[in-house]
Structures are given as structure tokens and as C-alpha cells.
Write a protein that holds these residues in place. Structure first.
Motif, PDB file in Angstrom:
ATOM      1  N   HIS A   1       0.869  -1.165  -0.039  1.00  0.00           N
ATOM      2  CA  HIS A   1      -0.184   0.057   0.002  1.00  0.00           C
ATOM      3  C   HIS A   1       0.809   1.404   0.042  1.00  0.00           C
ATOM      4  O   HIS A   1       0.494   2.394  -0.619  1.00  0.00           O
ATOM      5  CB  HIS A   1      -1.056  -0.027   1.059  1.00  0.00           C
ATOM      6  CG  HIS A   1      -2.049  -0.837   0.847  1.00  0.00           C
ATOM      7  ND1 HIS A   1      -2.043  -2.238   1.340  1.00  0.00           N
ATOM      8  CD2 HIS A   1      -3.345  -0.882   0.438  1.00  0.00           C
ATOM      9  CE1 HIS A   1      -3.131  -2.925   0.734  1.00  0.00           C
ATOM     10  NE2 HIS A   1      -3.988  -2.123   0.134  1.00  0.00           N
ATOM     11  N   GLN A   2       1.832   1.012   0.552  1.00  0.00           N
ATOM     12  CA  GLN A   2       2.852   2.343   0.701  1.00  0.00           C
ATOM     13  C   GLN A   2       3.514   2.544  -0.912  1.00  0.00           C
ATOM     14  O   GLN A   2       3.436   3.556  -1.414  1.00  0.00           O
ATOM     15  CB  GLN A   2       4.067   2.018   1.567  1.00  0.00           C
ATOM     16  CG  GLN A   2       4.980   3.260   1.916  1.00  0.00           C
ATOM     17  CD  GLN A   2       4.248   4.278   2.461  1.00  0.00           C
ATOM     18  OE1 GLN A   2       3.371   4.311   3.106  1.00  0.00           O
ATOM     19  NE2 GLN A   2       4.384   5.630   1.681  1.00  0.00           N
ATOM     20  N   GLU A   3       3.808   1.613  -1.454  1.00  0.00           N
ATOM     21  CA  GLU A   3       4.354   1.698  -2.961  1.00  0.00           C
ATOM     22  C   GLU A   3       3.148   2.243  -3.730  1.00  0.00           C
ATOM     23  O   GLU A   3       3.658   3.096  -4.539  1.00  0.00           O
ATOM     24  CB  GLU A   3       4.354   0.054  -3.438  1.00  0.00           C
ATOM     25  CG  GLU A   3       5.612  -0.628  -3.198  1.00  0.00           C
ATOM     26  CD  GLU A   3       5.854  -2.077  -3.877  1.00  0.00           C
ATOM     27  OE1 GLU A   3       6.688  -2.345  -4.190  1.00  0.00           O
ATOM     28  OE2 GLU A   3       4.589  -2.577  -4.253  1.00  0.00           O
ATOM     29  N   ASN A   4       2.031   1.958  -3.632  1.00  0.00           N
ATOM     30  CA  ASN A   4       0.887   2.572  -4.288  1.00  0.00           C
ATOM     31  C   ASN A   4       0.818   4.024  -4.152  1.00  0.00           C
ATOM     32  O   ASN A   4       0.578   4.823  -5.051  1.00  0.00           O
ATOM     33  CB  ASN A   4      -0.494   1.918  -3.977  1.00  0.00           C
ATOM     34  CG  ASN A   4      -0.552   0.402  -4.597  1.00  0.00           C
ATOM     35  OD1 ASN A   4       0.355   0.026  -5.397  1.00  0.00           O
ATOM     36  ND2 ASN A   4      -1.366  -0.479  -3.989  1.00  0.00           N
ATOM     37  N   ILE A   5       0.805   4.283  -2.773  1.00  0.00           N
ATOM     38  CA  ILE A   5       0.879   5.716  -2.209  1.00  0.00           C
ATOM     39  C   ILE A   5       1.897   6.678  -3.075  1.00  0.00           C
ATOM     40  O   ILE A   5       1.929   7.753  -3.761  1.00  0.00           O
ATOM     41  CB  ILE A   5       0.911   6.035  -1.025  1.00  0.00           C
ATOM     42  CG1 ILE A   5      -0.464   5.427  -0.191  1.00  0.00           C
ATOM     43  CG2 ILE A   5       1.268   7.392  -0.563  1.00  0.00           C
ATOM     44  CD1 ILE A   5      -0.355   5.332   1.127  1.00  0.00           C
ATOM     45  N   THR A   6       3.142   5.858  -3.026  1.00  0.00           N
ATOM     46  CA  THR A   6       4.366   6.712  -3.613  1.00  0.00           C
ATOM     47  C   THR A   6       4.205   6.677  -5.069  1.00  0.00           C
ATOM     48  O   THR A   6       4.613   7.779  -5.633  1.00  0.00           O
ATOM     49  CB  THR A   6       5.716   5.699  -3.210  1.00  0.00           C
ATOM     50  OG1 THR A   6       5.861   5.204  -1.759  1.00  0.00           O
ATOM     51  CG2 THR A   6       6.828   6.379  -3.737  1.00  0.00           C
ATOM     52  N   ARG A   7       3.740   5.836  -5.690  1.00  0.00           N
ATOM     53  CA  ARG A   7       3.453   5.890  -7.234  1.00  0.00           C
ATOM     54  C   ARG A   7       2.590   6.930  -7.593  1.00  0.00           C
ATOM     55  O   ARG A   7       2.646   7.474  -8.317  1.00  0.00           O
ATOM     56  CB  ARG A   7       3.116   4.288  -7.408  1.00  0.00           C
ATOM     57  CG  ARG A   7       2.939   3.958  -9.115  1.00  0.00           C
ATOM     58  CD  ARG A   7       2.711   2.604  -9.345  1.00  0.00           C
ATOM     59  NE  ARG A   7       3.451   1.555  -8.708  1.00  0.00           N
ATOM     60  CZ  ARG A   7       3.435   0.575  -7.895  1.00  0.00           C
ATOM     61  NH1 ARG A   7       2.222   0.113  -7.855  1.00  0.00           N
ATOM     62  NH2 ARG A   7       4.299  -0.222  -7.463  1.00  0.00           N
ATOM     63  N   ASN A   8       1.581   7.118  -6.568  1.00  0.00           N
ATOM     64  CA  ASN A   8       0.512   7.900  -7.137  1.00  0.00           C
ATOM     65  C   ASN A   8       0.991   9.435  -6.771  1.00  0.00           C
ATOM     66  O   ASN A   8       0.295  10.379  -7.407  1.00  0.00           O
ATOM     67  CB  ASN A   8      -0.836   7.638  -6.119  1.00  0.00           C
ATOM     68  CG  ASN A   8      -1.447   6.316  -6.542  1.00  0.00           C
ATOM     69  OD1 ASN A   8      -1.316   5.832  -7.711  1.00  0.00           O
ATOM     70  ND2 ASN A   8      -2.274   5.774  -5.791  1.00  0.00           N
TER      71      ASN A   8
END
Lengths: 122, 122, 122, 122, 122, 122
Positions: F113-120
Motif C-alpha cells: 500500500h505504501q508502494e501505491n501511495i508513492t506511485r500515485n
């Protein structure tokens, strides 16, 4: 403790076995002794017993046991085709939960064969 | 996450327990609570219960559970002879697949005793 | 083979142990021998070791092992409160899949206590 | 369902396999098919694969799987000495919790050999 | 204790649950209570939770747990196609050692559906 | 091999799957194929099947299987409340030995979920 190279695996294994056998616990000493004798050639060959040991380790999903038996199987002349057939059987018997252990087993198989190539190149 | 020192083990355990208990899942909260209560002294002493917890963890081959109970057993006065006898019993019940977990259990036992020596030396 | 009364359990166990030990397989003989020695009093008492054996058997869900250790625990003076505390710990460690084995363990515990009452009534 | 004679075992196995394969679940059909193919001779012989199947079944403590592979091993010429060596290895790898399953494995081995004697006597 | 009909299963289960909950062991009472609450509808529906319980029971190969969840799944409207898909998934995850338990699961599924037909015919 | 970040997990998984499927072992190829097909939507939805896969992986305590299914569940829209309810069920079914695997499962869930936030955020 978690470095998964063959050298690190062997070193930690050797060090802790000595530590454990340095105590005077007779049951542990005898268990270790029995664990060696059980793989000696008898009605079944040493190679067949190591294949059986690898099969047991794979379906019980014990990575260190797998690494140990992968090396023994390789030393006793197990071919890559035999190794992968045993792996395939372990998947069918034990299911997809065997897959991650098979990945590490193949990585270990490749690492010890790479060691042999490096050694022969010297 | 895989550093196996006692400090790293305790820190990750503490951090994730807080994360898990910060959700409002009542079943998880009660399970954690029951997991604590089950080891409180009753008809069986706290030490006997920790020995039983270590035995269960060894034969089920759960490294983090083993580390936790090794530390609890040590705090409650388990001697090295008692610890190795329990280990020997776990080998007989659970077989040679217990060996790699016993190696890590002994390494953890030694690490926490080394911590105590270092602490007392100060 | 599946009759679960204490008498049937003991008879089949005795018969097959004799059959297995009548072969000249040295590893099996030594394993059986080690399985006896491991439970002898040492740093830990015989009773503590039987409690540990019962704990291991419960979380590994081995009904015949459970029956054997239930009887040994009872012979060594384990009280009903101690027995149920050990059962409760096995549930917490091993989860609800322990429940069916606990049902049979309690039925076996009750059956051997009923045997004792019947014996004393004669 | 629990009668453990070879006839009852084979009859229930056959009946339920037919029931399961009569559904149109493709994954189940393919899994059953793969379970047959995995034991066909390749780099490893059919006999070695059945020995491996028996080893996996013993350490995973699956009585019906054990019975099946005991019969296959016997049909492929496994001697009693080989059978007991494999059993001894399974005890060392899997521990004393294998013992009750080994008792039933030996009883099944004896029952199918008794069937053969009876058949030849006719 | 080993009769595998739905009636015998339910009767023994009921009898032993009462016996176990009649003791004053608080941890056992709370564990049983938690085991009920965990399956109540929440973010996941009751049916999804019973499917999850059946999956867990199948891969852990606990026959009585399987029987219990087969009946719950059926009561909550699980279709035969859904049931066999879940079975197929359990085979892939847990391997061929799941097969004997799946045979008994299907026999139990058929037995409870036969009960319903008999009941409706009256 | 032991770095537990999502990137390291995916890279090693991908690399070894390619290595294993590069051999000409037909049983392994078919097993991998079946492992994919089993999770395709049918009578049960893809999401329900991934939840079942996660449940099986948790109670069998296979960390890499857990990581894989955590990511699949997340991609298919599983909410945090659903994820924790499934975790709570796995604790009740599989016991406290599931706890260390649940800690790593939650750490992996948080990492992706942290990866997704960073990506967004880019």
C-alpha cells in the motif's frame, strides 16, 4: 543466520551442531547418530535414501533439510533430470505450498553446481 | 525483517503487534488476550506452561514462537540442562526436521545469555 | 484397527510394536529405544516430560500419540485441572483444528478413569 | 468408511474417485490426471517414485495415501527389508508421531501379502 | 467414536463439547466462544467465512472440522459447483494428500443432502 | 534470497519460476499451469478464490504464498477490514503459531500500500 549461500549454510550448520553435541545430553547425541546411520546403504542404496530424505524435507517444507539433502543427492550423482522429477513429485504430493521451497532448492542446486565449476576452473 | 538478533526480533514483534492491535478487529484483540491469559499460573505453573509453549513451537517448527518461548523459559529460571532435555524430546517427537529450528533455538538461547553477561558486566 | 476403546488401542499398539521390533532393522529398534529413554526422569521430571509429550501430540494432532500420553500423564498423577489447562494451551497454540482431537482425548481420559473405577469396585 | 481392510479401502477409494470425476470440474480432473502421470517412469524408475510417494505420505501422516503407496511398492517388487528401511527413515525424519501410521502401514503390508498367499493357495 | 455418519458425528461432537464446557477452564470456554464469534458476518459474509473455514480445514486435513464446515456451507446455500471449486483449490494448494479427505468430504456432503431429501419426502 | 521487500520477493519469484519452467519437466509445467487456472473466476469469483488461497497459505504458514495472495487480494479490491477479518479467522483456525506469519503478512500489506501511495504521488 539467514544468509542462504552454501558457505553460510554449512558454516552455521557445523558451528551449531558442535555446540549442541558439546552438551552431555545423551538423547540428542544418539538422535544425531541415528540420523547419520539411517542414510547408510542397506537394502536401499545411499542415493535412494538421500532422494527419500529430500522428498521428506520438501513435503515437510524444511529449507535447511532441503539444502542438506540437495547437496548429498548431487554428490551421489543425482542428475538434473532426476532432481526435477523428484521436485515435480513433491509438488503433486505437497501442493503449491511446496513451490517457494522448490525455488530455494533450485537456487541452492544451482549455487553448488556453480561452486563446482568455479573450483574446476582454478 | 529477517535479522535474527534478539533486539531485532523484539523490535519487529513489538511494532507489528501494535499495528495489529491498533485495528478494531475484536476477534484478533481477544485472541491476543487469550494467548496471554493461557500462560498465567493456574493448576500448572507459569514455568511449566512456558516449557509446554516451547515444546509446541518446536514440533510445529515456528522460529519466532520458539524465540519468544526460549526467552520466557530463560526468564523463569529454566536451566541449560532442562532446555536441552526439552530440545531432545522435541527431536524424538518431531524428527530430524526439528534440527534446523533447534540450531536457531540454541543460537537464540546463547544470544540472550550473552546479553545478560554483557549487561551484568557494565 | 479403528476401535477407539483403551483395550483395543493397547492391544493393537502392543501387537504391531512386537511385529515391527521382530524385524532386524537396527535403526527402528534404536528409534523405539530412544523414544523410551527420552521420557526418563533427568533435569525434567517424568511427569513434566509426559506433559510435554502430550502437548507435542496435541498440536501435531496425532490421536494415538495423544491416547498414549493421556494414559501416562494420568498414571503419573496429573489432575483433571492440569489436564484441561494443558488442553487449553494446546488450543491456543494449535487453533480450532485441535478441538476434534481434544474431544477424543477427553473421551479417552474419561474411559481410563472409568476403567479405574470399575477395577476398584471389584 | 473407516473399515481398514484392503478391500474396504479399495472399494471406498474407487467409489469416491468416480463420484468426484463425474462432476465437470476441470481443475480436479487435471489434478487427478497429473497425480497419475507424476508416478510414470522417467529419469527415475516407477519403483523409486512409489518409494518417494510412500516417504512423502508417511512423513505427512496420511493413512490412505500410505495404504495406496504400500500396495504400489509391493506390486513393483519392493522387498520387506526395503520397506522397513524406508519406514525407519520416515521415523528419523518425521519423529515418533510417525509410529502410529507405521503400525497401520505394516498391518496393511501384512494384509495385502496375506491376500496374495490366500489367492495362491486356491 | 469413529462412525462417520452425520448423526454419529453430530452426537459425539455435541456430547464432548458439553463435557469440555462443563469444566471451569476459562481459557477453553473463551476459545470456544471466540471460535463461534469469528464466523459471524462482518466485513466478510457468513458464507464467505464458512468457505474460508472449509478451506483451512481441508488443507490442514482435519476430517471433523471439514464435516462441520461442509454442513455449515451447505446450510448457507453453497452450491455443488462452488463446493467442488473450493475442493479443487484445496487440492492445488495442499496437494494429493488432500485427496483422501476430499473423498470423505464429498461422502459427507452427499450424506447430508440425502438426509434433506429423506426429510422432505416424509 | 531473504530480503522481504515486495520488490525482492517479486524479482526472486520471477527469476526462479523462469528457471524452473525452462526445464522440460512436463509435470512441473502442468502443475504451474493448474496453479494459475485454479484461481480463475468460475462458480466462485476471482476475489473469493484469492481469499481462499490466502486462508490456505496462512494456516499452512507459507510466507511467500501469503505475500503472493496478499498482493492478489489487494489488487482485487479487498479492504483492510476484510483482510483483518480473514487474518482473525486464520488465527482461530490455526492458532498462535499463525501470529508471526500474520505479522509479516501485515508488514507486506502495508509495504504494497505504501508502494501505491508513492506511485500515485509521482
Amino acid at each position: 543466520l539467514t544468509d542462504s549461500s552454501p558457505e553460510a549454510f554449512r558454516a552455521f550448520r557445523e558451528q551449531m551442531n558442535q555446540r549442541i553435541l558439546s552438551t552431555d545430553n545423551l538423547v540428542l547425541k544418539r538422535f544425531y547418530n541415528l540420523d547419520s546411520r539411517a542414510y547408510e546403504a542397506g537394502a536401499l542404496s545411499e542415493k535412494t535414501k538421500e532422494l527419500l530424505g529430500l522428498m521428506g524435507s520438501l513435503v515437510l517444507r524444511c529449507d535447511d533439510c532441503i539444502s542438506y539433502h540437495v547437496e548429498q543427492c548431487s554428490k551421489l550423482g543425482t542428475t538434473e533430470a532426476e532432481f526435477f522429477e523428484l521436485l515435480s513429485l513433491a509438488h503433486v504430493v505437497g501442493g503449491s505450498i511446496v513451490i517457494p521451497h522448490a525455488r530455494r532448492a533450485v537456487a541452492f542446486w544451482d549455487a553448488i553446481h556453480q561452486e563446482n565449476i568455479t573450483r574446476n576452473d582454478r
